[in-house]
Design an enzyme around this catalytic site. Structure first.
Site, PDB file in Angstrom:
ATOM      1  N   GLU A 180       0.830  -1.213   0.000  1.00 35.18           N
ATOM      2  CA  GLU A 180       0.000   0.000   0.000  1.00 35.18           C
ATOM      3  C   GLU A 180       0.863   1.261   0.000  1.00 35.18           C
ATOM      4  OE1 GLU A 180      -2.671  -0.371   3.281  1.00 35.18           O
ATOM      5  OE2 GLU A 180      -4.002  -1.779   2.239  1.00 35.18           O
ATOM      6  N   HIS A 214     -10.301   1.360  -0.337  1.00 33.32           N
ATOM      7  CA  HIS A 214     -10.834   0.476   0.697  1.00 33.32           C
ATOM      8  C   HIS A 214     -12.356   0.310   0.599  1.00 33.32           C
ATOM      9  CE1 HIS A 214      -6.854   1.315   2.402  1.00 33.32           C
ATOM     10  NE2 HIS A 214      -7.023   0.257   3.163  1.00 33.32           N
TER      11      HIS A 214
END
Length: 318
Positions: A180, A214
């Site tokens: 990430e 997300h």
């Protein structure tokens, strides 16, 4: 190939004055990286038509592989847009190319220690409570300080041990944070800066991609977990909020230090600790962590501590 500057401080005025590509191209490229990162997680079943994983370990090993592939592809897109890192690779200068992404060999201990201690201040109360295991007020400052150190050591030790057998520990503390930060900081930030965006705009934009990435948890909350849409929306909205807020902090660390290690250690530590209990922290008489965090935020991330001054740029190829 046209010569472009990849700014080591990620904010040189020359970069903003003469961008290598349009701001719209940068926005689309970052969106493509975010979609690629999330979409890649579903390629085993949607693209390759693989049967469902038989175990939870197999499921996450597939996802780990997809995350790494997505990170490599995002790096390729970043390098292709910037141009000069490709020339560095052709010339055999891998360290210089990686430095464009903030992957540097210098000042590693500073980029590890200072952001880690800074982030830990947000969790001063829970760390002390972990070590002392009591709700009693402590007047002895020496005990509080020692409790903080012991709590930090205890949490770190327990989670390192869990890495040997726990697939969720690998997800939360290794693969998730590393891939990430690689995609949403190391690859996106240089692209946006090379397009002429200011550091402030980059700090605000990148976390939005991170938060939006997300939102796939909405689907996973509704169907595999069989929850209704309202609950799924609340959970997903809350997840978007706190990932975006953390993204602002991570982008700030990356822009201030020019080092990928800085947001990475903060990301791992926050995953270990969970959300900071700010309300409890403000009520606890011994916990001055939040105030210390605010006071030290700028000095602890001063670019001079990490080996560069504003205005320096990495060498480029033409």
């Amino acid at each position: 190939m046209m010569c472009i500057d990849v700014c080591r401080t990620m904010g040189a005025k020359a970069m903003a004055a003469n961008p290598s590509f349009s701001s719209g191209t940068a926005i689309l490229a970052c969106a493509a990286m975010a979609v690629l990162y999330v979409g890649m997680l579903y390629t085993p079943s949607l693209l390759f038509r693989l049967p469902p994983a038989r175990t939870i370990n197999e499921h996450y090993i597939r996802r780990f592989t997809c995350s790494v592939v997505a990170s490599v592809l995002a790096s390729g897109l970043c390098f292709w847009l910037l141009g000069s890192p490709i020339d560095m690779l052709r010339n055999g200068d891998l360290p210089a190319a990686l430095a464009v992404l903030g992957i540097r060999r210098d000042h590693v201990w500073q980029a590890t220690l200072y952001p880690l201690l800074l982030t830990a201040l947000l969790y001063l109360g829970p760390l002390v409570m972990t070590a002392l295991n009591t709700d009693e007020r402590l007047e002895d400052e020496a005990k509080v300080e020692m409790g903080f150190i012991q709590g930090l050591f205890t949490r770190t030790r327990d989670n390192v041990i869990s890495l040997t057998t726990d697939i969720f520990a690998w997800r939360n503390y290794i693969v998730g944070p590393l891939t990430e930060e690689w995609v949403f900081r190391a690859c996106m930030v240089p692209v946006l800066l090379c397009a002429g965006y200011s550091q402030l705009k980059v700090m605000l934009l990148c976390p939005l991609y991170f938060g939006l990435a997300h939102l796939n948890h909405y689907w996973e909350t509704v169907y595999p977990e069989n929850r209704n849409h309202k609950i799924a929306a609340l959970i997903t909205g809350f997840r978007f909020a706190y990932t975006t807020i953390f993204g602002w902090y991570a982008a700030f660390l990356y822009l201030r230090t020019g080092h990928l290690v800085a947001p990475l250690v903060a990301h791992i530590f926050c995953n270990v600790m969970g959300l900071p209990a700010v309300g409890d922290a403000l009520e606890s008489p011994y916990n001055k962590g939040l105030g210390s965090f605010i006071c030290l935020l700028n000095p602890a991330t001063s670019p001079a501590l990490y080996g560069y001054m504003p205005g320096q740029c990495l060498p480029t190829a033409s």
